[in-house]
Design a protein around this motif. Structure first.
Motif, mmCIF file in Angstrom:
data_model
loop_
_atom_site.group_PDB
_atom_site.id
_atom_site.type_symbol
_atom_site.label_atom_id
_atom_site.label_comp_id
_atom_site.label_asym_id
_atom_site.label_seq_id
_atom_site.Cartn_x
_atom_site.Cartn_y
_atom_site.Cartn_z
ATOM 1 N N THR A 84 -15.682 31.437 66.282
ATOM 2 C CA THR A 84 -16.643 32.531 66.206
ATOM 3 C C THR A 84 -17.337 32.472 64.848
ATOM 4 O O THR A 84 -17.119 31.538 64.083
ATOM 5 N N TRP A 89 -17.741 35.173 61.843
ATOM 6 C CA TRP A 89 -17.511 36.527 61.331
ATOM 7 C C TRP A 89 -17.986 36.705 59.893
ATOM 8 O O TRP A 89 -17.636 37.663 59.216
ATOM 9 N N VAL A 101 -17.517 34.875 71.063
ATOM 10 C CA VAL A 101 -16.898 33.598 70.705
ATOM 11 C C VAL A 101 -17.782 32.449 71.173
ATOM 12 O O VAL A 101 -18.540 32.580 72.136
ATOM 13 N N ASP A 102 -17.664 31.328 70.490
ATOM 14 C CA ASP A 102 -18.366 30.104 70.881
ATOM 15 C C ASP A 102 -17.463 29.197 71.705
ATOM 16 O O ASP A 102 -17.939 28.367 72.468
#
Length: 123
Positions: free
Chosen positions: A37, A39, A90-91
């Motif tokens: 992700t 952040w 999320v990726d």
């Protein structure tokens, strides 16, 4: 470089097993995940906005596992990966599911894992 968010040892009671007898009883499964992700903005602001909320992930997995009887921990792993990829920022996610088979008392545990991206769930 991607950031990682990990959850370890999320323990749930669910009905899982290949055979009817094994699936008839509640068993413990342990879910671990590692999500790629970003952040950075949240960390810079020190605010929980646009990040993976661990409590929300826990609540969602608990509801998912309680909602049906499962034959395979592979199915659980896939369903948890889909849940995280489609409901959280999320990726990519790696999901591991572990259980001690009720019908194999000589085995400490078995586990499976899968790696998925949100693109895997675009219809």
């Amino acid at each position: 470089m991607a950031d990682r968010v990990c959850g370890h040892g999320f323990s749930y009671q669910t009905h899982v097993g290949f055979g009817d007898e094994e699936r008839a009883q509640l068993q413990t499964v342990v879910v671990d995940f590692e999500a790629r992700t970003d952040w950075r903005a949240s960390a810079k602001a020190d605010r929980a906005v646009g990040i993976v909320d661990y409590a929300a992930v826990d609540t969602a997995i608990k509801a998912l596992l309680a909602g049906r009887r499962w034959r395979l921990i592979e199915a659980i792993s896939e369903a948890v990966a889909q849940l995280i990829c489609t409901r959280f920022p999320v990726d990519q996610v790696l999901v591991k599911v572990t259980k001690q088979p009720a019908d194999m008392p000589h085995c400490a545990a078995v586990s499976v894992s899968c790696s998925r991206t949100p693109a895997d769930y675009i219809v």
